[in-house]
Write a protein that holds these residues in place. Structure first.
Motif, short mmCIF file in Angstrom:
data_model
loop_
_atom_site.label_atom_id
_atom_site.label_comp_id
_atom_site.label_asym_id
_atom_site.label_seq_id
_atom_site.Cartn_x
_atom_site.Cartn_y
_atom_site.Cartn_z
N GLU A 6 38.35 15.41 66.13
CA GLU A 6 38.81 15.30 64.88
C GLU A 6 40.30 14.68 65.18
OE1 GLU A 6 36.03 18.68 64.34
OE2 GLU A 6 37.48 18.22 65.86
N ARG A 38 36.14 22.46 55.84
CA ARG A 38 37.69 22.89 56.01
C ARG A 38 37.76 24.49 56.01
NH1 ARG A 38 40.23 20.69 50.29
NH2 ARG A 38 38.98 22.21 48.92
N ARG A 45 35.29 29.27 55.91
CA ARG A 45 34.86 28.06 56.23
C ARG A 45 34.39 27.55 54.77
NH1 ARG A 45 33.86 25.93 62.07
NH2 ARG A 45 36.15 27.34 62.36
N TYR A 94 40.38 20.97 59.14
CA TYR A 94 39.27 20.10 58.75
C TYR A 94 38.37 20.02 60.06
CZ TYR A 94 40.89 19.39 54.09
OH TYR A 94 41.26 19.52 52.69
N TYR A 95 37.03 20.09 59.97
CA TYR A 95 36.33 20.05 61.08
C TYR A 95 34.94 19.07 60.86
CZ TYR A 95 38.25 24.50 62.42
OH TYR A 95 39.25 25.56 62.78
N TRP A 104 31.08 22.70 67.01
CA TRP A 104 32.36 22.47 66.22
C TRP A 104 33.53 21.76 67.11
CZ3 TRP A 104 32.18 23.31 61.16
CH2 TRP A 104 31.36 24.27 60.60
N GLY A 107 39.11 20.58 65.43
CA GLY A 107 39.78 20.64 64.09
C GLY A 107 40.79 19.64 64.03
#
Length: 114
Positions: A6, A38, A45, A94-95, A104, A107
């Motif tokens: 990200e 987020r 989350r 934010y992911y 994941w 972020g």
């Protein structure tokens, strides 16, 4: 292996805009529904936006509807989140994440403050 990177976060004043990007690799990006989540400090989350594999279907959390737009470019294996009219309560990390893959990225931090 699955990688999600990200970028695009930063510090912005209330009412401003940012465009987040998520570069994906290690899986067949064009076949996966993608999501942006987020996480604010001290909070769980939360799901922000979803986009179908073809980029036609989109869904948004009520808190961002009308301000955020999710999109994707399957040629570039990238999903985007255009964020307009930002509010202090949008401050979070934010992911992005492919649905059904438990992976994941690191972020990207978004801070909305004057």
């Amino acid at each position: 292996q699955v990688q999600l990177v990200e970028s695009g976060g930063g510090l912005v004043q209330p009412g401003g805009s940012l465009r987040l990007s998520c570069a994906a690799s290690g899986f067949t990006f064009s076949t996966y529904t993608m999501r942006w989540y987020r996480q604010a400090p001290g909070k769980e989350r939360e799901l922000v936006a979803t986009i179908g594999s073809a980029g036609i279907m989109t869904n948004y959390a009520d808190s961002v509807k009308g301000r955020f737009t999710i999109s994707r470019d399957n040629r570039k294996n990238t999903v985007y989140l255009q964020m307009n009219s930002l509010k202090p309560e949008d401050t979070a990390v934010y992911y992005c994440k492919p649905v059904t893959l438990n992976r994941w990225g690191q972020g990207t931090q978004v801070t909305v403050s004057s």
